[in-house]
Design a protein around this motif. Sequence first.
Motif, PDB file in Angstrom:
ATOM      1  N   PHE A 143       7.062   1.866   6.261  1.00  0.00           N
ATOM      2  CA  PHE A 143       7.985   2.990   6.131  1.00  0.00           C
ATOM      3  C   PHE A 143       7.161   4.253   6.332  1.00  0.00           C
ATOM      4  N   VAL A 144       7.538   5.088   7.306  1.00  0.00           N
ATOM      5  CA  VAL A 144       6.704   6.221   7.703  1.00  0.00           C
ATOM      6  C   VAL A 144       7.560   7.475   7.855  1.00  0.00           C
ATOM      7  N   ASP A 145       7.080   8.584   7.290  1.00  0.00           N
ATOM      8  CA  ASP A 145       7.659   9.894   7.580  1.00  0.00           C
ATOM      9  C   ASP A 145       6.941  10.442   8.807  1.00  0.00           C
ATOM     10  N   ALA A 146       7.645  10.495   9.925  1.00  0.00           N
ATOM     11  CA  ALA A 146       7.006  10.918  11.172  1.00  0.00           C
ATOM     12  C   ALA A 146       8.069  11.388  12.161  1.00  0.00           C
ATOM     13  N   PHE A 147       7.620  12.177  13.144  1.00  0.00           N
ATOM     14  CA  PHE A 147       8.485  12.660  14.232  1.00  0.00           C
ATOM     15  C   PHE A 147       9.710  13.398  13.676  1.00  0.00           C
ATOM     16  N   ASN A 148       9.490  14.167  12.614  1.00  0.00           N
ATOM     17  CA  ASN A 148      10.564  14.945  11.986  1.00  0.00           C
ATOM     18  C   ASN A 148      11.693  14.062  11.469  1.00  0.00           C
ATOM     19  N   GLY A 149      11.358  12.833  11.150  1.00  0.00           N
ATOM     20  CA  GLY A 149      12.367  11.909  10.639  1.00  0.00           C
ATOM     21  C   GLY A 149      11.723  10.805   9.822  1.00  0.00           C
ATOM     22  N   ILE A 161       3.026   0.485   3.458  1.00  0.00           N
ATOM     23  CA  ILE A 161       2.901  -0.776   4.206  1.00  0.00           C
ATOM     24  C   ILE A 161       3.013  -1.920   3.206  1.00  0.00           C
ATOM     25  N   THR A 162       3.849  -2.898   3.506  1.00  0.00           N
ATOM     26  CA  THR A 162       4.042  -4.060   2.633  1.00  0.00           C
ATOM     27  C   THR A 162       3.797  -5.341   3.420  1.00  0.00           C
ATOM     28  N   PHE A 163       2.988  -6.214   2.858  1.00  0.00           N
ATOM     29  CA  PHE A 163       2.724  -7.535   3.432  1.00  0.00           C
ATOM     30  C   PHE A 163       3.426  -8.581   2.560  1.00  0.00           C
ATOM     31  N   LEU A 205       0.881  -1.162   0.000  1.00  0.00           N
ATOM     32  CA  LEU A 205       0.000   0.000   0.000  1.00  0.00           C
ATOM     33  C   LEU A 205       0.920   1.213   0.000  1.00  0.00           C
ATOM     34  N   PRO A 206       1.189   1.802  -1.175  1.00  0.00           N
ATOM     35  CA  PRO A 206       2.213   2.850  -1.257  1.00  0.00           C
ATOM     36  C   PRO A 206       1.652   4.264  -1.123  1.00  0.00           C
ATOM     37  N   ALA A 207       2.537   5.170  -0.677  1.00  0.00           N
ATOM     38  CA  ALA A 207       2.264   6.612  -0.689  1.00  0.00           C
ATOM     39  C   ALA A 207       0.925   6.958  -0.054  1.00  0.00           C
ATOM     40  N   LYS A 208       0.689   6.433   1.145  1.00  0.00           N
ATOM     41  CA  LYS A 208      -0.542   6.740   1.865  1.00  0.00           C
ATOM     42  C   LYS A 208      -0.296   7.892   2.834  1.00  0.00           C
ATOM     43  N   ASN A 209      -1.396   8.485   3.324  1.00  0.00           N
ATOM     44  CA  ASN A 209      -1.294   9.526   4.336  1.00  0.00           C
ATOM     45  C   ASN A 209      -2.504   9.457   5.241  1.00  0.00           C
TER      46      ASN A 209
END
Length: 558
Positions: A349-355, A315-317, A300-304
Amino acid sequence: MTRYSNADLRFLTGASTVALALMAGGYLLTSVSAAETETGKSGNDPTRNETWIAKTYVVGSKAGANANDKALADTDKDARAKEVSDKGSQSTSAPKRKKRITTSTKSAFRPGPTYERKYDAKEQLDIYGGKGAVEPPRPLLEVGREQYTSGIFDESSTVLGKLNPLLPGLAVYGDWRTAIAYNRNNGKDIAQVATRLNLDVDFKITATERIHAFFTPFQDGNAKFTRFEFGGRDGDQRFNAEFDAEPQTLFFEGDFGSLYSGFSGKQAGFDLPFTVGLFPLFLQNGIWANDAILGGAVSLPAKNSAALGLSNFDITFFAAFDNIDNASFTRANGTVDNDNAHLFGVTAFVDAFNGYVEAGYGFLQGTGIQEGVEQHFLTAAYSRRYANTISNSTRVFANFGDDGRGNGDGLAIISENSLITSLPSTLLPYANFFVGFGKPEPLVDGNNAGILKNVGINFETDALTGYPKLDDTASNTFGGALGLQYLFNLDQQLVFEVATVQPFENDGIGARHAQYGFGVRYQIPITRSWLFRADATYQIQEHGDDNFGFRTELRSKF
């Protein structure tokens, strides 16, 4: 009776100016005097070199006036006279219609640029950082639609639908590595020439669907390569030809969204990439997973998520039912048993917490003679740059469960750090540290490497000549690597590194005594197809024989 107020006069004046600006452009506004002179001289002489641009304006009694300032003055004068006449006579007659005269204008454009010295193409390229087109090495074989080329292409077939046109193309590419090495590794002393061929066969079907295979024909398994052992105490003084025609990977990948669009004739509102077959699983920079497994995966790519405040995540299964290389599954002779296990997992893989956050879970279940073995694997990592000074990635790996031998639990923490210098792209000091407890393991690794494989150059082998490495299991040990990498003008690489492994408990799995490594690496491209590399390492092992290695390698890319 029509009257012209001051506002009307201002409007007429402004309208004339705007008309001039729109029709003649910025040149007439800044160079009108010169244009007026030239136009006055030219008149209606057809031999004059006139431009096609026409200058249109409103004039009063003098139809031949051309200059902007004169036209405005005449217009203003006529308007005032008309206003006085109207007041005196109280005439109700309509004003006379003013003539509209169009004439051509010579030299409507500014002169072209002049150069004080000879034109220098390189100087112009330097404006863009000296970056120009780079012609990469072309594949060994290309049939059909080529990759990364331009031009007019033939019309594509729409057998899979108009919204998913075929773009067929077959390409064979890869690299050929040949190394000369002299290694003393765990008591074995061998000088040899070894070679390895990596072949990728890629058949493109559409822009999102393809079939891919990877072959390594000049080797047997992951440890024996075609070689000639010409020296050393343990060299066999003969040529060893290894061969394996089986594909290391063979898989189909595509996108359900594109396939749906093609079959239905409607644009899909989603992307759902997937793969099935013997495909490579590469996670956490290859530390947690680096193996070709037989199964499938979907992403499931490029989600927000606005509710969670997440701007971007994937997310990859994945699941596999054969060809699973894990140290918990071994045969009686000590080799890895990759035929008797199932694997199920998910990674994010997540863009979060300024990182940047990576996380994953995997479950290994034994089958057949490995029935009863059940292992759980967890990983998490956080990467971020701090104060524009340090880039850090902190990774955690944990595994627990029953590995059939009662020692399947482990935990490893790795901190990767690089200092941002005044040359941030070329001068890279780094300091990586680790600590491990129990028996930490990668989820899968087809090269039988440990969890510390990326801590530094002293922890990695060359997958060709048996180049020595420090203990990479992280089993009840701590340590790290300090290094300096310099990339010159991004055309060479030089690395110096010191590293150590310090055991705090002798569990019989990893290092029993302290180890110290000193390593250096140099790489330089000879051409765009050929690369030269040299490595050297010396490793001190307390209460044991030291290891060392020296190697040079030529690598051809095609």
